[in-house]
Design an enzyme around this catalytic site. Sequence first.
Site, PDB file in Angstrom:
ATOM      1  N   ARG A 522       0.843  -1.201   0.000  1.00 27.88           N
ATOM      2  CA  ARG A 522       0.000   0.000   0.000  1.00 27.88           C
ATOM      3  C   ARG A 522       0.880   1.253   0.000  1.00 27.88           C
ATOM      4  NH1 ARG A 522      -4.722   0.050   4.287  1.00 27.88           N
ATOM      5  NH2 ARG A 522      -5.387   1.786   2.964  1.00 27.88           N
ATOM      6  N   CYS A 580      -1.360   5.735   9.256  1.00 26.80           N
ATOM      7  CA  CYS A 580      -1.655   4.456   8.608  1.00 26.80           C
ATOM      8  C   CYS A 580      -2.778   4.703   7.611  1.00 26.80           C
ATOM      9  CB  CYS A 580      -2.020   3.401   9.651  1.00 26.80           C
ATOM     10  SG  CYS A 580      -3.438   3.823  10.672  1.00 26.80           S
TER      11      CYS A 580
END
Length: 625
Positions: A522, A580
Amino acid sequence: MSRYIIVGAGGVGVTAAAELQRAGREVVLVARGAQLEFARAGKIRYSRPDGARYLELPAVGDPAEVDLTPDDVLVLATKTQDVEAAVADWAWRPVAHPDGTRRPAAASIPLVTTQNGLEAERVALRRFASVLAGVLWIPATYVQAGEVVSAGAPAVGVIWLGAYPGGSHPRLAAIAEDLRAAGFEAQVAEDITRWKAAKLLGSVTFALAALYPAGERRDQAAALLRTEAREILVAAGYGIADMAAESTVDLGRFTAAPVAGRERGGNSTWQSFSRSSSLETDFLNGEIVLAARLLGRTAPANQAVTERARAAWREGVAPGSLSEDDLLATLPQLDQAALDQARLAASDVLIDAVTLHQLLGQPDPPAVLDVRWALGDARGRDHYRAAHIPTAVYVDLDSQLAAPPQAADGRHPLPDVAALQEAARQWGLRAGQPVVVYDNSGGLAAARAWWLLRWAGLGSVRILDGALNAWTQAGFDLDSGEAQAVRGDVVLDAGHLPVLTADDAAALARDGLLLDARAGERYRGEVEPVDSQAGHIPGAVSAPTADNLTGDGAFAAAETLRARFAGLGAVPGGAVGVYCGSGVTAAHAIAALRIAGIDAALYPGSWSAWSADPQRPVATGPEPG
């Protein structure tokens, strides 16, 4: 439909045979000695959390008693040290093919391994053309002939299955589906050696758990063994799977539940000591020693534990009976100063299962919050109701630990402190009461509650190290249903931990250190399953949260975390921030940093807020940018 020939009638073999048979699959159990006699008489008592029964399983003692066909699947459920003999027994047995030919099993049917370590597949591949490697989590105990206890619930166990040494196999999907029907969580992995290596990082601690009582020194020894093992495996060219982050199975369905009338046993090495059967330590810690020697290096900690386990087995030592002094003599690296330093670093973040169990039995016990949550899994409360730590109250992360999502603030904005206080009072939190939070995913969700309650002014909040699995592995009971909390009187106020705005995060990425706690793919922008853009904040450094954990879901040792974060540029006293996807797992990274002696700020909006703003730049690729 496949028939499963299961070689080995211990905890794994009997559980697999029983559950596959229950699911309507044909099985043959290959046993020996007294266990074979019990099996043939239908007198193997099989105990599960939902009751016990005697098994009626087709059982043989010799390969010659089985007429093999191409539809058969051979499952090795022996210990690693017995694999060579079993493979030799079965490899050249004839298989009758539909065209009338008879060819050897080694060229006709797949062989599935279930062993710990890395050796079983190498041994099998020398003869069998099709080897399917299994990485198995299953709390099954076999210490007495005629008795098997299998405590996994609601899932019987978890298995990652793949063609060895890699790639695919035409029968993998069907075998995995049969295992799912039998109650296992099953995942097919094309890179199975990475998963085998990850499991080995946990298995190198088996001898410690078999020989020594639980405690901080044993935990420190386990961290030492895992750190040494990881370094050697990486140097030897092994990739290591992130089992928590890369699993597609529902790990929340796997716990070791109480079994009526049966105490929870220990790991496979503990069982070997209990029934004086041969040890697999040579293929666990000994595997690390071998890999090191092939590199021209040494693995002193794993070698010392191998030698001590062998000596203890020869001496007939009872499980868990050796002292901490014995452990220190085995691993003199574990000096008291290092132990004290690790204790101090982790004491305000973590609590172990044994200590929590003791505190729950004393006056004024801590409040316990169950924070089971995972992205895409809305069944946290169902998991809680099925089995939870006694007195624990369920906390809904989406609705109670976050405000409603909005583009500017991300998917999990910080809640209004008044709303958080009201929720905390509903959980029963009292002024001055310590709090323990846990989940079933290594603290990845529970850390959000840890951070948020500290941000709101609570000084004593700790995460259960090793999550719910640590509690069940310690043999402690679970409750079911819904705990009813007495309304509390806790008072909360915001601002006790630092937070970052988007502008703050951009500046820190440029002038300090901003860590991205998401998975590496990611960060690199290769995938983005949730948010509007793929990539990362320019200047941020990739620091996947899962790397804070060991293979068994516990936080890595303080010294390991300090070394990890130092390599990323984070040091005590430095300016460090973390983000995050939506501010959940970043809290876990902040907890790990705190254990390492480093304070860090949270960017609550995280990537979900940043990527939703078209004015914000985006970087891709492995470099900060």
